[in-house]
Design a protein around this motif. Structure first.
Motif, PDB file in Angstrom:
ATOM      1  N   SER A   1      -7.762 -99.090  22.442  1.00 35.83           N
ATOM      2  CA  SER A   1      -8.182 -97.831  21.809  1.00 35.83           C
ATOM      3  C   SER A   1      -6.982 -97.668  20.867  1.00 35.83           C
TER       4      SER A   1
ATOM      5  N   PRO B   1      -6.720 -91.653  20.283  1.00 30.39           N
ATOM      6  CA  PRO B   1      -7.391 -91.185  21.205  1.00 30.39           C
ATOM      7  C   PRO B   1      -8.588 -90.490  20.834  1.00 30.39           C
ATOM      8  N   LYS B   2      -9.770 -90.516  21.587  1.00 26.84           N
ATOM      9  CA  LYS B   2     -10.875 -89.950  21.471  1.00 26.84           C
ATOM     10  C   LYS B   2     -10.884 -88.494  21.259  1.00 26.84           C
ATOM     11  N   GLU B   3     -10.226 -87.895  22.238  1.00 27.91           N
ATOM     12  CA  GLU B   3      -9.890 -86.453  22.272  1.00 27.91           C
ATOM     13  C   GLU B   3      -8.597 -85.982  22.548  1.00 27.91           C
TER      14      GLU B   3
ATOM     15  N   ASN C   1      -6.057 -84.189  24.983  1.00 28.39           N
ATOM     16  CA  ASN C   1      -6.050 -83.855  26.541  1.00 28.39           C
ATOM     17  C   ASN C   1      -5.045 -82.951  26.695  1.00 28.39           C
TER      18      ASN C   1
ATOM     19  N   ASP D   1      -1.049 -88.438  24.957  1.00 30.18           N
ATOM     20  CA  ASP D   1      -1.848 -89.748  24.382  1.00 30.18           C
ATOM     21  C   ASP D   1      -1.866 -89.426  22.705  1.00 30.18           C
TER      22      ASP D   1
ATOM     23  N   ASN E   1      -7.121 -91.138  29.915  1.00 30.42           N
ATOM     24  CA  ASN E   1      -8.503 -90.789  29.840  1.00 30.42           C
ATOM     25  C   ASN E   1      -9.166 -92.013  29.028  1.00 30.42           C
ATOM     26  N   GLU E   2      -8.304 -92.946  28.255  1.00 32.32           N
ATOM     27  CA  GLU E   2      -8.864 -94.015  27.802  1.00 32.32           C
ATOM     28  C   GLU E   2      -8.590 -95.077  28.615  1.00 32.32           C
TER      29      GLU E   2
ATOM     30  N   SER F   1      -7.847 -98.112  28.040  1.00 31.20           N
ATOM     31  CA  SER F   1      -6.457 -98.724  27.525  1.00 31.20           C
ATOM     32  C   SER F   1      -6.387 -98.161  26.264  1.00 31.20           C
ATOM     33  N   LEU F   2      -4.936 -97.791  25.924  1.00 29.10           N
ATOM     34  CA  LEU F   2      -4.681 -96.931  24.873  1.00 29.10           C
ATOM     35  C   LEU F   2      -3.409 -97.629  24.071  1.00 29.10           C
TER      36      LEU F   2
ATOM     37  N   ASN G   1      -4.377 -97.254  34.126  1.00 27.54           N
ATOM     38  CA  ASN G   1      -4.857 -97.893  33.040  1.00 27.54           C
ATOM     39  C   ASN G   1      -3.763 -98.619  32.143  1.00 27.54           C
TER      40      ASN G   1
END
Length: 438
Positions: free
Chosen positions: A62, A65-67, A69, A93, A175-176, A178-179, A207
């Motif tokens: 990713s 990050p989607k959100e 944290n 993140d 939370n991902e 892979s980041l 992860n």
């Protein structure tokens, strides 16, 4: 879609969240073009001969990050230098955590790159320093430049010194799946100013995490910078750390790198001595096991006369770990009276461990004192036997010898509490139990 294509396509999404009219965005746009042209480095390039990024490029990272944290201090306290008070710039993140951070504008600026790259008050400094010493050709540096938005911004005015050290901490929560993270740091130390900085990247998960970091450091006349990198990450975390340092007359910059963990670590450390009577110091301790890989690439470019540089890297490699040390010293024709020292010593404690070391000197001046050397070996059997005759069991004797081998690099660490921490961490990594957890 491979990682290169994903990054290039993600640049348009990145542009939606930054001011494309800002002058810095022209730099980003040029940088992504350079990365698109060059792509990721391969083992066909001499500088990457012993380090492959192929496996990382197959992971579906990713890019953002989607959100946002949150972390509780109690859950990450052990990663801070909590024995003393420090300024803290903390990212979770890739996103700044005001809850865990302590920044200041009281006489010095210890804050965020996102602020420096957007607020007009910082524009004169950004115009002078941002992306001025970082490579315009190295592909991973240009990739970071293209996505540069967040990181640490530290500005120490003339004759100032922060009243306490600065910690830069990057946490990955997992939370991902892979980041990929790309922090960008800009550190400016003006005339007769001084700063102490500790940097750490820490994954809190199993992860995959890939961090591609770039730090630019500018030390003006009589400026002093002490920079400490602690690399003791999770087995699924990879770090590519690019540091570029510009020094002016009579400045002193010391960088200590402690590499104890992570999947793949690449440290590119580049010093440019643009003045006289400069002192540059690079020291490192690497202790690896399992299938870990650490690659140290250093460059010291002596451009003016009457300057010094000192490099001392120690490595201990066990299991199937691999190490690389490539140290280059360049002495220009006018850089007379240069004193440059480079040493790389390594111990292999496993038949499956490997180290590739390549010291390089390019000297174009005739009145210089330059030396370099490297050693690769095993523990001294006579010393081991001596300790055993004094009643020390073989396992403990081996650990004590390795501890003594690595520990002398700590002599130039100037934060006592950090020295104690690293000292005990080395002991624990080698099996000398001093009852300390980090």
């Amino acid at each position: 879609m491979d990682l290169k294509d994903k990054l290039i396509s993600s640049f348009m999404a990145f542009e939606n969240n930054v001011d494309v009219e800002h002058p810095v965005h022209d730099v980003r746009t040029e940088a992504i073009k350079n990365f698109e042209k060059k792509g990721f480095p391969t083992k066909k390039e001499e500088a990457w001969k012993y380090t492959s990024l192929n496996s990382l490029q197959k992971i579906d990272f990713s890019i953002f990050p989607k959100e946002e944290n949150a972390l509780e201090y109690k859950d990450v306290k052990k990663y801070f230098l909590h024995e003393i008070d420090t300024y803290k710039i903390v990212f979770i993140d890739g996103i700044y955590s005001s809850y865990l951070s302590e920044t200041t504008h009281d006489g010095v600026d210890i804050c965020l790159m996102s602020a420096a790259l957007t607020k007009p008050m910082y524009q004169p400094v950004i115009d002078v320093y941002f992306n001025k010493v970082a490579s315009k050709d190295e592909s991973l540096t240009t990739l970071n430049t293209a996505f540069s938005r967040e990181g640490a911004y530290i500005y120490i005015p003339k004759n100032k010194m922060p009243r306490k050290p600065i910690e830069i901490l990057h946490f990955a929560t997992g939370n991902e799946a892979s980041l990929m993270l790309q922090p960008r740091n800009l550190i400016i130390v003006e005339e007769n100013a001084e700063v102490q900085i500790i940097e750490r990247h820490q994954s809190l998960t199993g992860n995959e995490v890939l961090t591609n970091s770039v730090t630019e450091i500018f030390a003006a006349e009589n400026g002093i910078v002490d920079y400490y990198k602690i690399q003791n990450d999770a087995p699924t975390a990879s770090l590519i750390d690019n540091t570029y340092i510009d020094q002016k007359d009579k400045s002193v910059v010391r960088v200590h790198t402690f590499s104890f963990g992570g999947k793949l670590t690449r440290n590119n450390l580049n010093f440019y001595q643009n003045g006289e009577y400069i002192d540059s110091t690079m020291k490192g301790v690497t202790i690896l096991g399992d299938k870990q890989h650490v690659d140290h690439h250093t460059l010291v470019h002596h451009i003016e006369p009457n300057c010094e540089s000192h490099q001392d890297y120690k490595g201990i490699y066990g299991d199937s770990s691999t190490g690389v040390f490539n140290g280059k010293i360049i002495v220009d024709k006018i850089a007379q009276k240069t004193n440059a020292f480079q040493q790389n010593n390594n111990i292999l404690v496993s038949d499956k461990a490997t180290i590739n070391t390549k010291p390089q000197l390019e000297i174009f001046a005739d009145d210089v004192k330059c030396s370099h050397g490297c050693t690769i070996g095993q523990l001294d059997e006579d010393a081991l036997f001596y300790l055993q005759t004094r009643g020390i069991p073989q396992k403990e004797a081996r650990a004590l010898l390795m501890y003594a081998f690595a520990n002398n690099v700590l002599a130039t660490v100037r934060i006592p509490e950090l020295k104690t921490r690293i000292n005990k961490l080395i002991a624990n990594k080698l099996g000398v139990n001093l009852g300390f957890d980090l």
